[in-house]
Scaffold this motif. Structure first.
Motif, PDB file in Angstrom:
ATOM      1  N   GLN A   1       1.240  15.743  -4.114  1.00  0.00           N
ATOM      2  CA  GLN A   1       0.093  14.959  -3.658  1.00  0.00           C
ATOM      3  C   GLN A   1       0.405  14.238  -2.344  1.00  0.00           C
ATOM      4  OE1 GLN A   1      -3.064  15.067  -5.078  1.00  0.00           O
ATOM      5  NE2 GLN A   1      -1.978  16.768  -5.999  1.00  0.00           N
ATOM      6  N   PHE A   2       1.620  13.727  -2.207  1.00  0.00           N
ATOM      7  CA  PHE A   2       2.041  13.060  -0.976  1.00  0.00           C
ATOM      8  C   PHE A   2       2.020  14.047   0.199  1.00  0.00           C
ATOM      9  CE2 PHE A   2       5.630  11.929   1.861  1.00  0.00           C
ATOM     10  CZ  PHE A   2       5.098  10.753   2.386  1.00  0.00           C
ATOM     11  N   ILE A   3       2.562  15.235  -0.008  1.00  0.00           N
ATOM     12  CA  ILE A   3       2.605  16.254   1.048  1.00  0.00           C
ATOM     13  C   ILE A   3       1.186  16.677   1.423  1.00  0.00           C
ATOM     14  CG2 ILE A   3       3.355  18.597   1.627  1.00  0.00           C
ATOM     15  CD1 ILE A   3       5.640  16.495   1.567  1.00  0.00           C
ATOM     16  N   VAL A   4       0.321  16.838   0.442  1.00  0.00           N
ATOM     17  CA  VAL A   4      -1.076  17.201   0.710  1.00  0.00           C
ATOM     18  C   VAL A   4      -1.744  16.130   1.565  1.00  0.00           C
ATOM     19  CG1 VAL A   4      -3.362  17.456  -0.381  1.00  0.00           C
ATOM     20  CG2 VAL A   4      -1.384  18.717  -1.276  1.00  0.00           C
ATOM     21  N   ARG A   5      -1.539  14.853   1.209  1.00  0.00           N
ATOM     22  CA  ARG A   5      -2.143  13.768   1.997  1.00  0.00           C
ATOM     23  C   ARG A   5      -1.600  13.740   3.428  1.00  0.00           C
ATOM     24  NH1 ARG A   5      -1.926  11.433  -2.912  1.00  0.00           N
ATOM     25  NH2 ARG A   5       0.018  10.345  -2.527  1.00  0.00           N
ATOM     26  N   CYS A   6      -0.307  13.980   3.568  1.00  0.00           N
ATOM     27  CA  CYS A   6       0.292  14.027   4.908  1.00  0.00           C
ATOM     28  C   CYS A   6      -0.347  15.148   5.726  1.00  0.00           C
ATOM     29  CB  CYS A   6       1.800  14.262   4.825  1.00  0.00           C
ATOM     30  SG  CYS A   6       2.735  12.849   4.232  1.00  0.00           S
ATOM     31  N   THR A   7      -0.513  16.303   5.109  1.00  0.00           N
ATOM     32  CA  THR A   7      -1.087  17.459   5.793  1.00  0.00           C
ATOM     33  C   THR A   7      -2.548  17.204   6.155  1.00  0.00           C
ATOM     34  OG1 THR A   7       0.416  18.924   4.600  1.00  0.00           O
ATOM     35  CG2 THR A   7      -1.534  19.936   5.599  1.00  0.00           C
ATOM     36  N   GLN A   8      -3.315  16.695   5.206  1.00  0.00           N
ATOM     37  CA  GLN A   8      -4.734  16.433   5.457  1.00  0.00           C
ATOM     38  C   GLN A   8      -4.943  15.398   6.549  1.00  0.00           C
ATOM     39  OE1 GLN A   8      -6.121  15.428   1.514  1.00  0.00           O
ATOM     40  NE2 GLN A   8      -6.657  17.544   1.051  1.00  0.00           N
ATOM     41  N   ALA A   9      -4.061  14.410   6.623  1.00  0.00           N
ATOM     42  CA  ALA A   9      -4.185  13.347   7.624  1.00  0.00           C
ATOM     43  C   ALA A   9      -3.480  13.721   8.924  1.00  0.00           C
ATOM     44  CB  ALA A   9      -3.602  12.041   7.080  1.00  0.00           C
TER      45      ALA A   9
ATOM     46  N   ALA B   1       0.863  -1.173   0.000  1.00  0.00           N
ATOM     47  CA  ALA B   1       0.000   0.000   0.000  1.00  0.00           C
ATOM     48  C   ALA B   1       0.902   1.226   0.000  1.00  0.00           C
ATOM     49  CB  ALA B   1      -0.889  -0.001   1.229  1.00  0.00           C
ATOM     50  N   THR B   2       0.751   2.068  -1.009  1.00  0.00           N
ATOM     51  CA  THR B   2       1.508   3.312  -1.085  1.00  0.00           C
ATOM     52  C   THR B   2       0.541   4.458  -0.818  1.00  0.00           C
ATOM     53  OG1 THR B   2       1.119   3.827  -3.419  1.00  0.00           O
ATOM     54  CG2 THR B   2       2.892   2.248  -2.920  1.00  0.00           C
ATOM     55  N   PRO B   3       1.042   5.671  -0.666  1.00  0.00           N
ATOM     56  CA  PRO B   3       0.129   6.803  -0.464  1.00  0.00           C
ATOM     57  C   PRO B   3      -0.850   7.011  -1.620  1.00  0.00           C
ATOM     58  CG  PRO B   3       2.360   7.417   0.131  1.00  0.00           C
ATOM     59  CD  PRO B   3       2.439   6.057  -0.508  1.00  0.00           C
ATOM     60  N   ARG B   4      -0.521   6.477  -2.801  1.00  0.00           N
ATOM     61  CA  ARG B   4      -1.403   6.656  -3.963  1.00  0.00           C
ATOM     62  C   ARG B   4      -2.210   5.421  -4.310  1.00  0.00           C
ATOM     63  NH1 ARG B   4       1.914   8.338  -8.699  1.00  0.00           N
ATOM     64  NH2 ARG B   4       3.372   6.865  -7.817  1.00  0.00           N
ATOM     65  N   GLY B   5      -2.033   4.341  -3.574  1.00  0.00           N
ATOM     66  CA  GLY B   5      -2.797   3.132  -3.854  1.00  0.00           C
ATOM     67  C   GLY B   5      -1.941   1.888  -3.751  1.00  0.00           C
ATOM     68  N   TYR B   6      -2.510   0.782  -4.178  1.00  0.00           N
ATOM     69  CA  TYR B   6      -1.827  -0.512  -4.102  1.00  0.00           C
ATOM     70  C   TYR B   6      -0.948  -0.746  -5.323  1.00  0.00           C
ATOM     71  CZ  TYR B   6      -5.148  -1.618  -0.403  1.00  0.00           C
ATOM     72  OH  TYR B   6      -5.874  -1.605   0.752  1.00  0.00           O
ATOM     73  N   VAL B   7       0.186  -1.386  -5.081  1.00  0.00           N
ATOM     74  CA  VAL B   7       1.066  -1.789  -6.176  1.00  0.00           C
ATOM     75  C   VAL B   7       1.498  -3.230  -5.960  1.00  0.00           C
ATOM     76  CG1 VAL B   7       1.976   0.507  -6.729  1.00  0.00           C
ATOM     77  CG2 VAL B   7       3.128  -0.875  -5.024  1.00  0.00           C
ATOM     78  N   ALA B   8       1.531  -3.974  -7.039  1.00  0.00           N
ATOM     79  CA  ALA B   8       2.093  -5.330  -7.011  1.00  0.00           C
ATOM     80  C   ALA B   8       3.551  -5.179  -7.398  1.00  0.00           C
ATOM     81  CB  ALA B   8       1.357  -6.235  -7.979  1.00  0.00           C
ATOM     82  N   HIS B   9       4.422  -5.763  -6.607  1.00  0.00           N
ATOM     83  CA  HIS B   9       5.848  -5.622  -6.882  1.00  0.00           C
ATOM     84  C   HIS B   9       6.232  -6.453  -8.094  1.00  0.00           C
ATOM     85  CE1 HIS B   9       6.862  -3.192  -3.442  1.00  0.00           C
ATOM     86  NE2 HIS B   9       5.929  -3.862  -2.820  1.00  0.00           N
ATOM     87  N   GLN B  10       6.903  -5.767  -8.968  1.00  0.00           N
ATOM     88  CA  GLN B  10       7.433  -6.405 -10.175  1.00  0.00           C
ATOM     89  C   GLN B  10       8.859  -6.837  -9.866  1.00  0.00           C
ATOM     90  OE1 GLN B  10       5.232  -6.793 -12.583  1.00  0.00           O
ATOM     91  NE2 GLN B  10       3.780  -5.676 -11.338  1.00  0.00           N
ATOM     92  N   PRO B  11       9.467  -7.592 -10.715  1.00  0.00           N
ATOM     93  CA  PRO B  11      10.859  -7.975 -10.499  1.00  0.00           C
ATOM     94  C   PRO B  11      11.707  -6.724 -10.289  1.00  0.00           C
ATOM     95  CG  PRO B  11       9.908  -9.205 -12.277  1.00  0.00           C
ATOM     96  CD  PRO B  11       8.872  -8.231 -11.818  1.00  0.00           C
ATOM     97  N   SER B  12      12.779  -6.387 -10.435  1.00  0.00           N
ATOM     98  CA  SER B  12      13.453  -5.167 -10.031  1.00  0.00           C
ATOM     99  C   SER B  12      13.053  -3.972 -10.896  1.00  0.00           C
ATOM    100  CB  SER B  12      14.956  -5.356 -10.087  1.00  0.00           C
ATOM    101  OG  SER B  12      15.337  -5.708 -11.377  1.00  0.00           O
ATOM    102  N   PRO B  13      13.043  -2.780 -10.280  1.00  0.00           N
ATOM    103  CA  PRO B  13      12.680  -1.588 -11.033  1.00  0.00           C
ATOM    104  C   PRO B  13      13.722  -1.287 -12.121  1.00  0.00           C
ATOM    105  CG  PRO B  13      13.218  -1.039  -8.738  1.00  0.00           C
ATOM    106  CD  PRO B  13      13.344  -2.521  -8.898  1.00  0.00           C
ATOM    107  N   ALA B  14      13.271  -0.538 -13.112  1.00  0.00           N
ATOM    108  CA  ALA B  14      14.173  -0.169 -14.199  1.00  0.00           C
ATOM    109  C   ALA B  14      15.256   0.765 -13.673  1.00  0.00           C
ATOM    110  CB  ALA B  14      13.386   0.502 -15.308  1.00  0.00           C
ATOM    111  N   GLY B  15      16.410   0.707 -14.265  1.00  0.00           N
ATOM    112  CA  GLY B  15      17.491   1.593 -13.869  1.00  0.00           C
ATOM    113  C   GLY B  15      18.269   1.046 -12.689  1.00  0.00           C
ATOM    114  N   LEU B  16      19.092   1.888 -12.149  1.00  0.00           N
ATOM    115  CA  LEU B  16      19.918   1.538 -11.000  1.00  0.00           C
ATOM    116  C   LEU B  16      19.123   1.737  -9.713  1.00  0.00           C
ATOM    117  CD1 LEU B  16      23.090   3.537 -12.043  1.00  0.00           C
ATOM    118  CD2 LEU B  16      22.732   1.085 -12.282  1.00  0.00           C
TER     119      LEU B  16
END
Length: 171
Positions: free
Chosen positions: A122-130, A53-68
């Motif tokens: 959006q993350f900062i707004v959610r932190c402030t609102q909560a 669960a992230t601040p923006r919703g649910y994510v299913a973890h994929q194998p490693s993220p792109a990039g370093l």
């Protein structure tokens, strides 16, 4: 649709989405309550699905993220959070999470998945609102961030920006 079919459909949506999916949007899609979706996610996790669960919703973890994938250690108060996060996403990196070391519970990790100034706002707004305080408040401002960066150069630009801000903790 049976509950098992709904849970499989939720997992399929999360696996196919490149972005977090909110419980409210899943609830609308399946014509059930948000609480039903929260329960479905709990059952999927109990069955072994790697869902966060992230601040923006649910994510299913994929194998490693792109990039370093790299980590940075930082120290600042709650007022420095937005500037710090923007410094990282401005260099093209995605802030995957925040990690603190708690004296009782050990490592605590909060998934973030922030990749733009819009995400940070959006993350900062959610932190402030909560009226939510950052995890780093538990550790006098000391915390780690895991970053997915498109290149080593982007990661070094993040380190430079954080050093210039006076928030980078270096060994």
């Amino acid at each position: 649709m049976r509950a098992e079919e709904r849970r499989q459909a939720i997992l399929d949506i999360l696996n196919q989405s490149g972005l977090p999916v909110s419980a409210a949007s899943l609830a609308r899609q399946f014509s059930v309550s948000r609480q039903i979706i929260v329960g479905d996610i709990a059952l999927l996790r109990a069955a072994g699905a790697d869902i966060s669960a992230t601040p923006r919703g649910y994510v299913a973890h994929q194998p490693s993220p792109a990039g370093l994938v790299r980590q940075v250690a930082c120290r600042h108060d709650a007022l420095g959070m937005e500037t710090e996060l923007n410094a990282m996403v401005d260099q093209g990196c995605t802030v995957l999470d925040v990690i603190v070391e708690h004296p009782i519970y050990g490592q605590l990790t909060g998934p973030l998945q922030l990749s733009s100034r819009y995400d940070v706002t959006q993350f900062i707004v959610r932190c402030t609102q909560a009226d939510a305080r950052p995890l780093s408040d538990l550790t006098e401002g000391i915390h780690l961030h895991t970053l997915s960066c498109p290149s080593e150069d982007a990661f070094q630009r993040v380190r430079t920006a954080l050093r210039d801000m006076g928030v980078l903790v270096e060994g």
